[in-house]
Design an enzyme around this catalytic site. Sequence first.
Site, PDB file in Angstrom:
ATOM      1  N   GLY A 182       0.790  -1.221   0.000  1.00  0.00           N
ATOM      2  CA  GLY A 182       0.000   0.000   0.000  1.00  0.00           C
ATOM      3  C   GLY A 182       0.822   1.270   0.000  1.00  0.00           C
ATOM      4  O   GLY A 182       0.303   2.339  -0.331  1.00  0.00           O
ATOM      5  N   ASP A 234      -2.106   7.482   2.564  1.00  0.00           N
ATOM      6  CA  ASP A 234      -1.411   8.435   1.692  1.00  0.00           C
ATOM      7  C   ASP A 234      -0.181   7.838   1.022  1.00  0.00           C
ATOM      8  O   ASP A 234       0.450   8.489   0.185  1.00  0.00           O
ATOM      9  CB  ASP A 234      -1.039   9.711   2.450  1.00  0.00           C
ATOM     10  CG  ASP A 234      -0.081   9.463   3.621  1.00  0.00           C
ATOM     11  OD1 ASP A 234       0.515   8.365   3.708  1.00  0.00           O
ATOM     12  OD2 ASP A 234       0.080  10.384   4.445  1.00  0.00           O
ATOM     13  N   ARG A 281       5.933 -13.424   0.932  1.00  0.00           N
ATOM     14  CA  ARG A 281       5.465 -13.561   2.307  1.00  0.00           C
ATOM     15  C   ARG A 281       4.563 -14.782   2.441  1.00  0.00           C
ATOM     16  O   ARG A 281       4.055 -15.307   1.441  1.00  0.00           O
ATOM     17  CB  ARG A 281       4.655 -12.315   2.715  1.00  0.00           C
ATOM     18  CG  ARG A 281       5.315 -10.992   2.357  1.00  0.00           C
ATOM     19  CD  ARG A 281       4.260  -9.919   2.073  1.00  0.00           C
ATOM     20  NE  ARG A 281       4.847  -8.735   1.472  1.00  0.00           N
ATOM     21  CZ  ARG A 281       5.126  -7.613   2.138  1.00  0.00           C
ATOM     22  NH1 ARG A 281       4.860  -7.524   3.413  1.00  0.00           N
ATOM     23  NH2 ARG A 281       5.655  -6.588   1.522  1.00  0.00           N
ATOM     24  N   ASP A 327       1.439 -11.458   6.926  1.00  0.00           N
ATOM     25  CA  ASP A 327       1.924 -10.691   5.785  1.00  0.00           C
ATOM     26  C   ASP A 327       3.278 -10.055   6.077  1.00  0.00           C
ATOM     27  O   ASP A 327       3.899  -9.486   5.172  1.00  0.00           O
ATOM     28  CB  ASP A 327       0.915  -9.609   5.376  1.00  0.00           C
ATOM     29  CG  ASP A 327       0.600  -8.653   6.513  1.00  0.00           C
ATOM     30  OD1 ASP A 327       0.089  -9.115   7.546  1.00  0.00           O
ATOM     31  OD2 ASP A 327       0.865  -7.440   6.385  1.00  0.00           O
ATOM     32  N   ASN A 328       3.751 -10.156   7.327  1.00  0.00           N
ATOM     33  CA  ASN A 328       5.066  -9.624   7.697  1.00  0.00           C
ATOM     34  C   ASN A 328       6.103 -10.722   7.893  1.00  0.00           C
ATOM     35  O   ASN A 328       7.180 -10.453   8.417  1.00  0.00           O
ATOM     36  CB  ASN A 328       4.963  -8.797   8.989  1.00  0.00           C
ATOM     37  CG  ASN A 328       4.407  -7.404   8.749  1.00  0.00           C
ATOM     38  OD1 ASN A 328       4.426  -6.917   7.621  1.00  0.00           O
ATOM     39  ND2 ASN A 328       3.904  -6.779   9.785  1.00  0.00           N
TER      40      ASN A 328
END
Length: 459
Positions: A96, A129, A190, A260-261
């Site tokens: 993201g 952002d 991952r 996901d890490n």
Amino acid sequence: MPIDPQAFPAYRPETTLLDLGDPFFDPVAAADFPRTQLRFRNDRAAAQVGLATLDDDEWTRHFGRFAPLPGTLPGPLALRYHGHQFRNYNPDLGDGRGFTFAQMRDDRGRLMDLGTKGSGQTPWSRAGDGRLTLKGGVREILATEMLEALNVPTSRTLSLIETGEDLQRGDEPSPTRSAVMVRLSHSHVRIGTFQRLAYHRDDDALRRLVGYTLRNLFDEDGNGEGDDPVRLLALVVARTARLAARYMAAGFVHGVLNSDNINVTGESFDYGPWRFAPTWDPGFTAAYFDHQGLYAFGRQPEAIHWDVMQLAVSLRTIAESDPLIAALDGFGPAYQAEVGAAILWRLGVRPRDPDSDRALVQATGRALRTSGAGIDRFFFDVFGGELPASYGPDWDEVRAALGGYAARKDRSHPYWSGTPCSLLIDEVESIWAPIADADDWSRLTAKVAAIRAMGEALA
């Protein structure tokens, strides 16, 4: 001038990620930042992939404006994945605020990725952002440098460039300064990458990913068929057990061990609310939002094992259950062996025999827990196998267990004539404060040098 692969043979570009095909990533564009001011370049890491020859202007053009490096990926790719976040499944994840934009071989022949953090919005930004705070980048430099010195397999912070935007954040004073970071990592595949394919029941792509991972990340033959999924799971079990063990020996708390890490190569990455534990407190947490202590210091092996279980569940769509379970059951024994080796490494002694090593490791853990001694101070004092007389009766079991152990390295390095190199939260804040207040980077520069000196003394 851009880097020339023929003029600099240490640079060996790759494009293997493209072999996976469209289901695995989305082409994206980097943000157009108001400015690019180089704040940190890791020439030691860059030399290992043939990039240390870039001058500062070239460096900024490639790692701040993301001009493509020659011979590798034609443009940035935001990777797709899912994951369990604090044990809740989230199918809306993906890169993201980052992307992978280059691949190359390092001086050991390993396939390496250059990935970003703070490089702009992607289809997976989820209204974010896509940016990184400068403080977050500074914290990532510190985490990766310290972990590398403490023998934890980790990504490395290659570059940090300030980008001239004022960011609004709810968990720190705002507006705050912005940056874009580049990490050098042994892949960004991952556990969540596999979870996404299983979720979509895309068995063909899952087999393709298994084969890709075996061939490119583990140097094994494989195409995803037959026993390949089981062989891959066994390799991931071994690598992640080693990671969990070395976290513990380092006194490190990652803070967000979501699936996901967890990189399937067992290389730690993506440092948000990390901390080093001051004492051997199993309940010590890093993330203020980890209210249940799910990823507390003492629960990290359990958390990583749980994540690897999700890989086994994902592979179940293309493999039988019994061999996957058998491979998964190897985590506990592998972790016990690895944590013993990691503690002996920090003690600075050579292994003897399994029974003696086990007794020493267990005695060390008990004394650290009950005494409340500082982790870094203890391992500094005992390195080489001799416990100072200032350690009283609470340490008699450790002192007795150390008898007969030989030092793996002497204490002749200048580091041993000083004080322990630590990185507790108060010091992290004290390093950031002069940057925020006066744009003074001297404390960060000095700390990186001190950490590297410690790494030389321990290595």
